[in-house]
Design a protein around this motif. Structure first.
Motif, PDB file in Angstrom:
ATOM      1  N   GLN A  96       0.333  -1.196   0.038  1.00 28.47           N
ATOM      2  CA  GLN A  96       0.675  -0.095   0.159  1.00 28.47           C
ATOM      3  C   GLN A  96       0.534   1.216  -0.328  1.00 28.47           C
ATOM      4  N   ASP A  97       1.820   0.980   0.622  1.00 31.77           N
ATOM      5  CA  ASP A  97       2.748   2.561   0.651  1.00 31.77           C
ATOM      6  C   ASP A  97       3.581   2.682  -0.651  1.00 31.77           C
ATOM      7  N   PHE A  98       3.962   1.605  -1.048  1.00 34.30           N
ATOM      8  CA  PHE A  98       4.573   2.188  -2.972  1.00 34.30           C
ATOM      9  C   PHE A  98       3.224   2.041  -3.849  1.00 34.30           C
ATOM     10  N   LEU A  99       1.874   1.677  -3.716  1.00 36.00           N
ATOM     11  CA  LEU A  99       0.624   1.925  -4.446  1.00 36.00           C
ATOM     12  C   LEU A  99       0.572   3.695  -4.254  1.00 36.00           C
ATOM     13  N   TYR A 132       6.022  -0.934  -8.901  1.00 30.48           N
ATOM     14  CA  TYR A 132       4.700  -0.629  -8.656  1.00 30.48           C
ATOM     15  C   TYR A 132       3.576   0.762  -9.171  1.00 30.48           C
ATOM     16  N   LYS A 133       4.704   1.255  -9.637  1.00 31.48           N
ATOM     17  CA  LYS A 133       4.042   2.534  -9.948  1.00 31.48           C
ATOM     18  C   LYS A 133       3.558   1.423 -11.938  1.00 31.48           C
ATOM     19  N   ARG A 134       4.189   0.771 -12.138  1.00 30.73           N
ATOM     20  CA  ARG A 134       3.635  -0.015 -14.283  1.00 30.73           C
ATOM     21  C   ARG A 134       2.400  -0.395 -13.208  1.00 30.73           C
ATOM     22  N   GLY A 135       2.283  -1.278 -11.887  1.00 31.30           N
ATOM     23  CA  GLY A 135       1.467  -1.508 -11.440  1.00 31.30           C
ATOM     24  C   GLY A 135       1.857  -3.378 -11.967  1.00 31.30           C
TER      25      GLY A 135
END
Length: 421
Positions: A96-99, A132-135
């Motif tokens: 969650q922190d990364f997203l 995580y930025k790419r999903g």
């Protein structure tokens, strides 16, 4: 005397006392208003920066700002030890922190802070942040498995031990690193041998500052004595010679010395033409060059306090000691020298303090081996933007100067250093 005049006398006295009190209060208020700008200037440009430096030296907000949910989950999981991999809830919070990270810059700051604990963690955190930025692309059912698929170091007990050590809001990390120490799971220990650079750097800085201060004292004492005993026109010329460096840019003075001392400079050319040397002498980009240039620049800081003190010493004191049978050397040691301790103490200490914080001159005229502590403070401030390390090194430098000041006050006397008699 009438009764009315007798009754009026105490009333007049009371009025005079009240008027005097009002006048005293006005003078006190006026004095405070005059001093107030100086107090404000001192608070804003001296006390506040030092306070901010002290705060920066122990402040540790990077991991907290980037991973608040992860730290909260770790706090709830009381059973987690420094040597264990946390439970699934911590990995869910980490995802969650990364997203939901405010920005990639916040993650980058935390990654850099983690990298101080152990090399390689910056690449790990940034690699995961980009993923995580790419999903998320993993089909694993658990957050722990998804993170392990990105990099197996996420399920390493060592990583989580370093993560928790880097997470408190305040840390001794920078202060320990500034004196070649580190914090481990077992406590405070010496840093790795290839990382022990700051203690030797501090000692080298203090050594250079001490040597420069002593050289300035040795050269400045007879020069100040000559200024006092010289005729009036010569005094003016000598004083102009001392003050001239203050009227010239520090950068211009330093670069001028490079021209003078280089292999094809003025000094080597004259020595070669005079036949005193067969090949040019290395007088720049080394330690002798640093000493030469710093002594020239800092000499006025020793000469002017000495001159001020020597000028106030009556010349007939030495004549009186000679008339009583004292040898000139004995008269100098027992009569003249003790009266110059104020100038010696204040001038030498002032020169040392300025020399210890020097940055431009060693950078320009010294090699990599002659760089002083100021160079690394500027490096961490301007290049790596590591305010914590820069503040810690600055705090260590201030503490070293304070120790030298206390030693000088112990040996010479606080009144002499302060210029009081």
């Amino acid at each position: 005397m009438s009764i009315s005049s007798t009754a009026a006398a105490p009333a007049e006295a009371v009025a005079l006392v009240a008027a005097h009190q009002r006048s005293s209060r006005r003078k006190q208020v006026f004095s405070v208003l005059l001093v107030l700008p100086l107090l404000a200037y001192t608070a804003v440009f001296f006390a506040l920066p030092i306070g901010m430096m002290l705060y920066r030296a122990v402040s540790n907000p990077e991991v907290i700002q980037a991973f608040p949910r992860t730290l909260a989950a770790l706090e709830e999981q009381k059973s987690v030890t420094p040597h264990a991999v946390p439970a699934e809830g911590v990995f869910i919070a980490l995802e969650q922190d990364f997203l939901q990270a405010p920005s990639i810059a916040v993650i980058g700051e935390a990654a850099r802070r983690l990298n101080y604990e152990s090399s390689g963690y910056r690449a790990l955190v940034m690699k995961t942040a980009r993923h995580y930025k790419r999903g998320p692309s993993s089909t694993a059912s658990s957050a722990q498995a998804r993170l392990a698929a990105i990099d197996p170091r996420w399920i390493s007990a060592k990583f989580w031990s370093d993560f928790q050590r880097a997470s408190p809001a305040y840390t001794p990390y920078y202060l320990l690193a500034a004196v070649d120490l580190k914090q481990t799971a077992e406590g405070v220990a010496l840093a790795d041998e290839n990382q022990r650079v700051y203690v030797s750097l501090i000692l080298k800085t203090l050594k250079i500052a001490l040597v420069v201060s002593l050289l300035c004292l040795v050269l400045g004492f007879p020069f100040a004595a000559l200024m006092v005993s010289a005729p009036r026109p010569m005094q003016i010329l000598l004083l102009l010679a001392v003050m001239l460096p203050f009227w010239t840019s520090l950068l211009a003075r330093t670069t001028s010395w490079i021209v003078v001392l280089q292999q094809k400079g003025i000094v080597n050319t004259l020595l070669l033409h005079a036949g005193l040397i067969d090949q040019p002498i290395a007088m720049i980009f080394n330690l002798p060059g640093v000493y030469i240039v710093m002594v020239h620049i800092l000499l006025p800081f020793s000469v002017l306090p000495l001159y001020s003190v020597m000028k106030s010493i009556p010349p007939h004191f030495m004549r009186a000691s000679a008339s009583l049978g004292a040898h000139p050397l004995r008269g100098f040691v027992h009569v003249y020298l003790p009266m110059t301790l104020t100038g010696i103490g204040s001038g030498t200490l002032l020169t040392f303090i300025v020399a210890a914080g020097y940055y431009v001159t060693p950078t320009l005229v010294g090699s990599a081996r002659e760089q002083m502590l100021g160079y690394f403070i500027a490096f961490y401030t301007n290049t790596t933007v590591n305010w914590g390390m820069a503040s810690a090194l600055g705090l260590v430098l201030i503490l070293c100067v304070m120790v030298i000041y206390l030693l000088a006050a112990r040996l010479v006397g606080i009144r002499q250093i302060a210029g009081l008699r």
